[in-house]
Motif scaffolding. Sequence first.
Motif, PDB file in Angstrom:
ATOM      1  N   ALA A   1       0.859  -1.188   0.000  1.00 56.10           N
ATOM      2  CA  ALA A   1       0.000   0.000   0.000  1.00 56.10           C
ATOM      3  C   ALA A   1       0.896   1.239   0.000  1.00 56.10           C
ATOM      4  O   ALA A   1       1.684   1.441   0.924  1.00 56.10           O
ATOM      5  CB  ALA A   1      -0.920   0.002   1.212  1.00 56.10           C
TER       6      ALA A   1
ATOM      7  N   ASP B   1       0.366   4.217   0.602  1.00 56.49           N
ATOM      8  CA  ASP B   1       0.141   5.173   1.690  1.00 56.49           C
ATOM      9  C   ASP B   1       0.802   4.738   2.999  1.00 56.49           C
ATOM     10  O   ASP B   1       0.691   5.427   4.011  1.00 56.49           O
ATOM     11  CB  ASP B   1      -1.349   5.414   1.896  1.00 56.49           C
TER      12      ASP B   1
ATOM     13  N   THR C   1       0.084   2.194   4.930  1.00 56.37           N
ATOM     14  CA  THR C   1      -0.813   1.622   5.935  1.00 56.37           C
ATOM     15  C   THR C   1      -0.591   0.135   6.206  1.00 56.37           C
ATOM     16  O   THR C   1      -1.247  -0.429   7.073  1.00 56.37           O
ATOM     17  CB  THR C   1      -2.288   1.848   5.547  1.00 56.37           C
ATOM     18  N   ASP C   2       0.346  -0.500   5.515  1.00 59.19           N
ATOM     19  CA  ASP C   2       0.705  -1.889   5.837  1.00 59.19           C
ATOM     20  C   ASP C   2       1.538  -1.959   7.119  1.00 59.19           C
ATOM     21  O   ASP C   2       1.819  -3.044   7.611  1.00 59.19           O
ATOM     22  CB  ASP C   2       1.509  -2.529   4.693  1.00 59.19           C
TER      23      ASP C   2
ATOM     24  N   THR D   1       2.740   0.023  11.083  1.00 54.48           N
ATOM     25  CA  THR D   1       2.575   1.019  12.143  1.00 54.48           C
ATOM     26  C   THR D   1       3.908   1.115  12.885  1.00 54.48           C
ATOM     27  O   THR D   1       4.667   0.153  12.958  1.00 54.48           O
ATOM     28  CB  THR D   1       1.459   0.661  13.148  1.00 54.48           C
TER      29      THR D   1
ATOM     30  N   ARG E   1       4.974   9.434  12.235  1.00 50.20           N
ATOM     31  CA  ARG E   1       4.095   8.395  11.711  1.00 50.20           C
ATOM     32  C   ARG E   1       4.499   8.080  10.280  1.00 50.20           C
ATOM     33  O   ARG E   1       5.140   8.885   9.613  1.00 50.20           O
ATOM     34  CB  ARG E   1       2.628   8.777  11.822  1.00 50.20           C
TER      35      ARG E   1
ATOM     36  N   SER F   1       4.210   7.158   3.829  1.00 47.20           N
ATOM     37  CA  SER F   1       4.330   6.616   2.481  1.00 47.20           C
ATOM     38  C   SER F   1       5.140   5.323   2.503  1.00 47.20           C
ATOM     39  O   SER F   1       5.887   5.061   3.444  1.00 47.20           O
ATOM     40  CB  SER F   1       5.002   7.627   1.540  1.00 47.20           C
TER      41      SER F   1
ATOM     42  N   LYS G   1       0.736  -4.870   9.327  1.00 49.68           N
ATOM     43  CA  LYS G   1      -0.702  -5.083   9.493  1.00 49.68           C
ATOM     44  C   LYS G   1      -1.371  -5.037   8.128  1.00 49.68           C
ATOM     45  O   LYS G   1      -0.734  -4.698   7.122  1.00 49.68           O
ATOM     46  CB  LYS G   1      -1.293  -4.019  10.414  1.00 49.68           C
TER      47      LYS G   1
ATOM     48  N   GLY H   1      -3.146  -3.327   5.361  1.00 50.11           N
ATOM     49  CA  GLY H   1      -3.249  -1.927   4.980  1.00 50.11           C
ATOM     50  C   GLY H   1      -4.566  -1.623   4.308  1.00 50.11           C
ATOM     51  O   GLY H   1      -5.503  -2.433   4.311  1.00 50.11           O
ATOM     52  N   THR H   2      -4.655  -0.459   3.682  1.00 53.81           N
ATOM     53  CA  THR H   2      -5.877  -0.069   2.980  1.00 53.81           C
ATOM     54  C   THR H   2      -6.167  -0.978   1.793  1.00 53.81           C
ATOM     55  O   THR H   2      -7.275  -1.001   1.288  1.00 53.81           O
ATOM     56  CB  THR H   2      -5.774   1.392   2.476  1.00 53.81           C
TER      57      THR H   2
ATOM     58  N   THR I   1      -1.256  -7.657   3.969  1.00 51.21           N
ATOM     59  CA  THR I   1       0.080  -7.197   4.328  1.00 51.21           C
ATOM     60  C   THR I   1       0.866  -7.246   3.025  1.00 51.21           C
ATOM     61  O   THR I   1       0.366  -6.798   1.999  1.00 51.21           O
ATOM     62  CB  THR I   1       0.713  -8.079   5.431  1.00 51.21           C
TER      63      THR I   1
END
Length: 133
Positions: A67, A69, A71-72, A74, A81, A84, A115, A117-118, A122
């Motif tokens: 992903a 962004d 979001t895969d 944390t 945070r 990208s 985790k 992601g969008t 994973t």
Amino acid sequence: LNPQYFLLVSHFTKFTPSQLGYELSFGGGSASITDTTQPALKSISSSCDETKLYIKLNKNMKCASLAADGTDFTLSSAAARIVSATAICNGFDMDSLVLGLSSPLPPGNYTLTIKNGTDSNTLLDISGRNIPV
């Protein structure tokens, strides 16, 4: 898990416009074409300015499963945070990626967690297996 295999044997030429000329048979044997290595993160390092994390994977993964962004993943930091993710692709697969951070990480110890992601997964290896959450 649904691995996919593809074998193409072709003898088509402009001089003999047909697929004739081959006989192929598969019999008993002990060879295995199954990849038994489970996908995982191998190592991580940071850039000198602490705004990027460089991740090395233990095997090739599909570039399209990352992903963009970020979001895969944390990061256990209130100071920065993940904003990208960029695959280091070699065609359609990758063995490394770069995570961009919102600000430099201050000195300390952090935990990077993978985790879904969008994109609802994973990272996926070539056989479609994901790195477990």
